[in-house]
Every structure is written in C-alpha cells, then in structure tokens.
Design a protein around this motif. Structure first.
Motif, PDB file in Angstrom:
ATOM      1  N   SER A 173       0.337  -1.546  -0.038  1.00 32.91           N
ATOM      2  CA  SER A 173      -0.056  -0.123   0.096  1.00 32.91           C
ATOM      3  C   SER A 173       0.950   1.199  -0.332  1.00 32.91           C
ATOM      4  O   SER A 173       0.692   2.682  -0.127  1.00 32.91           O
ATOM      5  N   GLY A 174       2.081   0.961   0.223  1.00 32.32           N
ATOM      6  CA  GLY A 174       2.825   2.249   0.248  1.00 32.32           C
ATOM      7  C   GLY A 174       2.526   2.958   2.037  1.00 32.32           C
ATOM      8  O   GLY A 174       3.442   4.254   2.089  1.00 32.32           O
ATOM      9  N   ASP A 175       1.720   2.536   2.561  1.00 34.92           N
ATOM     10  CA  ASP A 175       1.213   2.955   3.870  1.00 34.92           C
ATOM     11  C   ASP A 175       1.438   2.241   4.974  1.00 34.92           C
ATOM     12  O   ASP A 175       0.853   1.436   5.125  1.00 34.92           O
ATOM     13  N   PRO A 176       2.714   1.618   5.955  1.00 33.23           N
ATOM     14  CA  PRO A 176       2.802   0.930   6.995  1.00 33.23           C
ATOM     15  C   PRO A 176       1.940   1.540   8.010  1.00 33.23           C
ATOM     16  O   PRO A 176       1.816   0.282   8.705  1.00 33.23           O
ATOM     17  N   SER A 177       1.412   2.500   8.232  1.00 34.72           N
ATOM     18  CA  SER A 177      -0.231   2.675   9.269  1.00 34.72           C
ATOM     19  C   SER A 177      -1.271   1.541   8.841  1.00 34.72           C
ATOM     20  O   SER A 177      -1.964   1.112   9.949  1.00 34.72           O
ATOM     21  N   LEU A 178      -1.283   1.118   7.814  1.00 31.19           N
ATOM     22  CA  LEU A 178      -1.931  -0.010   7.471  1.00 31.19           C
ATOM     23  C   LEU A 178      -1.990  -1.057   7.121  1.00 31.19           C
ATOM     24  O   LEU A 178      -0.361  -1.772   7.039  1.00 31.19           O
ATOM     25  N   PRO A 179      -2.649  -2.197   7.773  1.00 32.62           N
ATOM     26  CA  PRO A 179      -1.507  -3.607   7.908  1.00 32.62           C
ATOM     27  C   PRO A 179      -1.960  -4.113   6.347  1.00 32.62           C
ATOM     28  O   PRO A 179      -2.484  -3.753   6.049  1.00 32.62           O
ATOM     29  N   ILE A 180      -1.096  -5.580   6.677  1.00 32.74           N
ATOM     30  CA  ILE A 180      -0.815  -6.285   5.598  1.00 32.74           C
ATOM     31  C   ILE A 180      -1.602  -7.121   5.467  1.00 32.74           C
ATOM     32  O   ILE A 180      -1.836  -8.454   4.645  1.00 32.74           O
ATOM     33  N   THR A 181      -2.893  -7.338   6.609  1.00 32.22           N
ATOM     34  CA  THR A 181      -3.794  -8.454   6.541  1.00 32.22           C
ATOM     35  C   THR A 181      -4.250  -8.028   5.290  1.00 32.22           C
ATOM     36  O   THR A 181      -5.764  -9.894   5.404  1.00 32.22           O
ATOM     37  N   ASP A 182      -4.969  -7.210   4.743  1.00 30.70           N
ATOM     38  CA  ASP A 182      -5.887  -7.324   3.578  1.00 30.70           C
ATOM     39  C   ASP A 182      -5.275  -7.312   2.203  1.00 30.70           C
ATOM     40  O   ASP A 182      -5.901  -7.685   0.927  1.00 30.70           O
ATOM     41  N   HIS A 183      -4.352  -7.298   2.509  1.00 31.18           N
ATOM     42  CA  HIS A 183      -3.139  -8.294   1.450  1.00 31.18           C
ATOM     43  C   HIS A 183      -3.684  -9.610   1.217  1.00 31.18           C
ATOM     44  O   HIS A 183      -3.844 -10.623   1.836  1.00 31.18           O
ATOM     45  N   GLN A 184      -3.166  -9.561  -0.535  1.00 33.75           N
ATOM     46  CA  GLN A 184      -3.781 -11.207  -1.038  1.00 33.75           C
ATOM     47  C   GLN A 184      -2.308 -11.666  -1.691  1.00 33.75           C
ATOM     48  O   GLN A 184      -1.795 -11.188  -2.508  1.00 33.75           O
ATOM     49  N   LEU A 185      -2.844 -12.914  -1.322  1.00 37.37           N
ATOM     50  CA  LEU A 185      -1.320 -13.538  -1.314  1.00 37.37           C
ATOM     51  C   LEU A 185      -1.116 -14.980  -2.237  1.00 37.37           C
ATOM     52  O   LEU A 185      -2.197 -15.708  -1.540  1.00 37.37           O
ATOM     53  N   THR A 186      -0.887 -15.243  -2.457  1.00 36.37           N
ATOM     54  CA  THR A 186      -0.708 -16.913  -3.088  1.00 36.37           C
ATOM     55  C   THR A 186       0.648 -17.571  -3.086  1.00 36.37           C
ATOM     56  O   THR A 186       1.907 -16.958  -3.636  1.00 36.37           O
ATOM     57  N   LEU A 187       0.807 -18.596  -2.620  1.00 38.49           N
ATOM     58  CA  LEU A 187       2.583 -18.828  -2.021  1.00 38.49           C
ATOM     59  C   LEU A 187       2.408 -20.619  -3.103  1.00 38.49           C
ATOM     60  O   LEU A 187       1.532 -21.141  -3.464  1.00 38.49           O
ATOM     61  N   PHE A 188       3.054 -20.816  -4.204  1.00 39.69           N
ATOM     62  CA  PHE A 188       3.218 -22.209  -5.181  1.00 39.69           C
ATOM     63  C   PHE A 188       4.222 -22.505  -4.296  1.00 39.69           C
ATOM     64  O   PHE A 188       4.996 -23.400  -4.903  1.00 39.69           O
ATOM     65  N   ALA A 189       3.679 -23.292  -3.275  1.00 42.90           N
ATOM     66  CA  ALA A 189       3.711 -24.654  -2.221  1.00 42.90           C
ATOM     67  C   ALA A 189       2.510 -24.836  -1.873  1.00 42.90           C
ATOM     68  O   ALA A 189       1.622 -25.263  -1.386  1.00 42.90           O
ATOM     69  N   ASN A 190       2.634 -26.807  -1.626  1.00 40.77           N
ATOM     70  CA  ASN A 190       2.388 -27.416  -1.570  1.00 40.77           C
ATOM     71  C   ASN A 190       2.310 -27.916  -0.008  1.00 40.77           C
ATOM     72  O   ASN A 190       1.122 -28.774   0.537  1.00 40.77           O
ATOM     73  N   HIS A 191       3.069 -27.979  -0.063  1.00 42.83           N
ATOM     74  CA  HIS A 191       3.745 -28.137   1.705  1.00 42.83           C
ATOM     75  C   HIS A 191       4.572 -27.044   2.454  1.00 42.83           C
ATOM     76  O   HIS A 191       5.149 -26.614   1.477  1.00 42.83           O
ATOM     77  N   PHE A 192       4.341 -27.831   3.644  1.00 37.03           N
ATOM     78  CA  PHE A 192       5.117 -26.346   5.036  1.00 37.03           C
ATOM     79  C   PHE A 192       6.078 -27.190   5.513  1.00 37.03           C
ATOM     80  O   PHE A 192       5.546 -28.447   6.115  1.00 37.03           O
ATOM     81  N   LEU A 193       6.963 -26.637   6.229  1.00 42.60           N
ATOM     82  CA  LEU A 193       8.113 -26.800   7.896  1.00 42.60           C
ATOM     83  C   LEU A 193       6.960 -27.421   9.095  1.00 42.60           C
ATOM     84  O   LEU A 193       7.543 -25.741   9.404  1.00 42.60           O
ATOM     85  N   PRO A 194       6.391 -27.666   9.239  1.00 42.46           N
ATOM     86  CA  PRO A 194       5.950 -27.883  10.590  1.00 42.46           C
ATOM     87  C   PRO A 194       7.061 -27.600  11.500  1.00 42.46           C
ATOM     88  O   PRO A 194       8.295 -27.656  11.328  1.00 42.46           O
ATOM     89  N   THR A 195       7.030 -26.756  12.798  1.00 37.41           N
ATOM     90  CA  THR A 195       8.224 -26.743  13.409  1.00 37.41           C
ATOM     91  C   THR A 195       7.686 -26.875  15.723  1.00 37.41           C
ATOM     92  O   THR A 195       6.132 -27.072  15.701  1.00 37.41           O
ATOM     93  N   THR A 196       9.007 -27.343  15.963  1.00 34.25           N
ATOM     94  CA  THR A 196       8.736 -26.866  17.271  1.00 34.25           C
ATOM     95  C   THR A 196       8.240 -25.844  17.825  1.00 34.25           C
ATOM     96  O   THR A 196       8.063 -25.312  17.314  1.00 34.25           O
ATOM     97  N   GLN A 197       7.949 -25.335  19.365  1.00 33.74           N
ATOM     98  CA  GLN A 197       7.744 -24.260  20.038  1.00 33.74           C
ATOM     99  C   GLN A 197       8.464 -23.430  19.572  1.00 33.74           C
ATOM    100  O   GLN A 197       7.997 -22.009  20.058  1.00 33.74           O
TER     101      GLN A 197
END
Length: 371
Positions: A198-222
């Motif tokens: 947005s160019g305005d960091p006072s606005l959170p990026i939670t309204d951004h739309q994301l695509t990740l070209f990945a079918n798996h992720f890496l689970p972690t420990t705490q």
C-alpha cells in the motif's frame, strides 16, 4: 533526508547515510529504471533501504519498512529491515551443527518460547557489517562484496560473498548472492525485506492477497525449529495455493500459527522452473493495485507477517522508522527465498554445505505490476 555526495561514482547517485558507531561512514546508492522503479541500497549490511513502485494510478510510493539513517540499522532492536542476511539466514537449532565429523558452536541470539537457537548469522552477521560497494555506471545495478573470515560467528572457512542489486531486461529487480569458500562451510544467504504494497505502513498487510506456489510447509517445534516433516498445506490455514487474504486465517486455532503468533514458516516450493527459477509467491494490495511476484532458484520461501514488531522496537534510545513512524504488528510481510531452516541438522533437507571449488548462487527476482 541525506546529504548529497556524487563524487564516488559518475553514473549513480551516492548519498551519505550517517556514521557507524566506530566512525566509519555509510553510504546509500540509488538505482533506477525507466519503468518508474527506484531502489536505494546501502553498503551497511548490503541493505535495501527503499523500493519505490507506482500504483495503478501511476503514483509512486516506498513499499519497505526501515530507518532514515544507518543509526537505526545498527540498533539491537532492528528486525533485519531490508538486510542481506548470513552466513545462515533463519534458524539453526541450539546454535550447533556438525560438518565432516567436526562440531561447531554458534551464538544463540534468539529464543522463541524460551528455547535458544541461532538466528540470521549471529550477533552481527552479515547484516551488521560494512560491505565494499561497486556501483555500475548505467545507474541500474550495484554489487556489494564482503570477506567473512574463518571462524567469524563460529562458522568455518574464509568466505567471499557478493550481493548484487540490478534491474534486468524486463525491468524486474534482481537480488543475487554468490559465494565461494576455502574450507567446507554451511551457507544460507537471504534478503530480509519487509513489504507493505500500500505504501502506507500504518495500514496492516492483513488485507493483502497472497498466493504461495507450494503444496507443503515445514511444521516446527515451539522453538520455531522445523521438525523435519514436510506437511501438506491442503485443508489447513497454511494453504495459499489459491489466492487468500492474509488476515482471514492468521489467528486460526492451528498449532503452527499459535507457535509463530501468525505466519512465520517456510513453505516448500513446487512451481515449475524456467531458466533455473520458479514463481514462489504473488502478493497483491487490493487498494493500490500493486502486485509483487517473487521468483527464485531456492527450495523454500519464509513468509513472515511481522508478528513481533511493536512499539518496543522504537522505545528508549531506539530511533523511529522512516518519517518518524512507529511500526506496529503486521505492518508488513517478508517473503524470504531460502534453503530450509536448520538444514545443517536435517539430513532429509536440501544440503546447505558449500565446499571449496563450488560457487553458491541465490537468485531472487522481484516483478512489480499494477492492476
């Protein structure tokens, strides 16, 4: 914002960026492309300071979080804004690994859930060093060089590193890291930029739309160390194989999100490769129309939603962000192409070992558009 000083290069704008704690001067360099992109990078940490990109109306704005001078980037509270991180970006469990039968002990400078680990190269890492700069005369590229001595931060081998920022023939911004060593070592160089399209960091990026070209992720420990499993994203809040609004599921009752206080995980890339790189991510801000596509030759991408950035980063003697801003939680996101976290301790992960006679190459391409 900076004192102009163009005497160091006839073809590129060079500005003063303040002084390091030991008195050495830092510089900031501007590279531009006729398509309207303007990028400023510093020799301190081979850091990308700003990236100005037009929106769908042609209005240009800086999309990166950061500071107005090198003072902020030297501070202990700097969350690696824009830095070129190494020797090993991301985490190594307990700050330990073995290579060719020898054990190595690194700084444990991070402790998620009270569990110490090594993060982003250690106490200083590459992000806290002053690099040598070689600007190109065409104003469209610059190369930074650093020699990491054997034993620095506990890592073996004398390592010669180059990081180049350049515009390619398509007008894309390319970050490329190359390295050679005189002894076996482990390596995972990453670019750690915080994006808000947005160019305005006072606005959170939670309204951004994301695509990740990945079918798996890496689970972690705490402690945010991968367990070694490659988990399917299907039917979980980690599934970005089709576009999703970031904020829709970020606080879901899901173990990985609870451990990371939001998204802070590595996804295993599955996109087809063309000319050695694959499309890893597509980020869009619906309001400005800006789109960022990320391509890479690396096997993974860390998606982080600034879950731990808050007013404490700017308290006391710590300087504010650009333009005296105080950045808040989820004010930006990182899309860090990389080898997998803790790969030196996970035999089933892609090797992170670099040996004499080999050349490490990490290519990361940023393609901007507006729609």
């Amino acid at each position: 914002m900076h004192d102009r000083n163009t005497s160091l290069s006839p073809g590129i704008q060079v500005d003063d960026f303040g002084s390091l704690a030991d008195g050495r001067p830092a510089k900031i360099y501007t590279i531009e492309h006729p398509n309207g992109l303007r990028v400023r990078v510093s020799d301190f940490g081979a850091t990308m300071i700003s990236c100005e990109v037009p929106d769908k109306s042609g209005e240009r704005a800086d999309l990166l979080l950061g500071f107005d001078s090198v003072t902020g980037y030297q501070g202990a509270a700097n969350p690696y804004f824009g830095a070129s991180v190494g020797r090993y970006g991301n985490r190594i469990a307990a700050g330990r690994f073995s290579l060719d039968g020898k054990d190595y002990l690194l700084a444990t400078n991070n402790d998620p859930a009270g569990i110490p680990c090594h993060l982003h190269g250690g106490e200083l890492g590459f992000s806290g060093r002053l690099w040598d700069a070689e600007p190109a005369s065409d104003r469209r590229s610059i190369t930074f060089r650093y020699h990491s001595k054997d034993g620095e931060e506990g890592f073996p081998g004398n390592l010669k590193v180059e990081v180049t920022y350049a515009f390619n023939e398509n007008g894309d911004l390319v970050w490329e890291a190359n390295a050679t060593t005189d002894a076996p070592t482990v390596l995972n160089l990453i670019s750690h930029s915080y994006w808000n399209l947005s160019g305005d960091p006072s606005l959170p990026i939670t309204d951004h739309q994301l695509t990740l070209f990945a079918n798996h992720f890496l689970p972690t420990t705490q402690g945010m160390i991968p367990t070694g499993e490659l988990a399917p994203v299907a039917n979980t809040p980690m599934d970005f194989t089709v576009p999703h609004i970031i904020g829709d599921r970020i606080d879901a009752d899901f173990e990985a999100l609870q451990f990371g206080a939001g998204y802070d995980h590595c996804w295993v890339l599955s996109g087809p490769r063309e000319e050695g790189v694959a499309l890893a991510a597509r980020l869009k801000d619906p309001k400005s129309g800006r789109v960022l596509e990320v391509f890479t030759n690396q096997p993974g991408i860390q998606f982080y939603t600034s879950n731990w950035i808050d007013e404490a980063h700017f308290a006391g003697d710590n300087p504010p962000g650009k333009g005296d801003r105080i950045y808040g939680k989820r004010s930006a996101c990182c899309l860090e192409t990389e080898n997998f976290p803790d790969a030196p301790n996970k035999p089933n992960f892609p090797s992170a070992t670099l040996r004499p006679g080999e050349t490490y190459r990490h290519t990361m391409i940023h393609r901007f558009s507006a729609e």
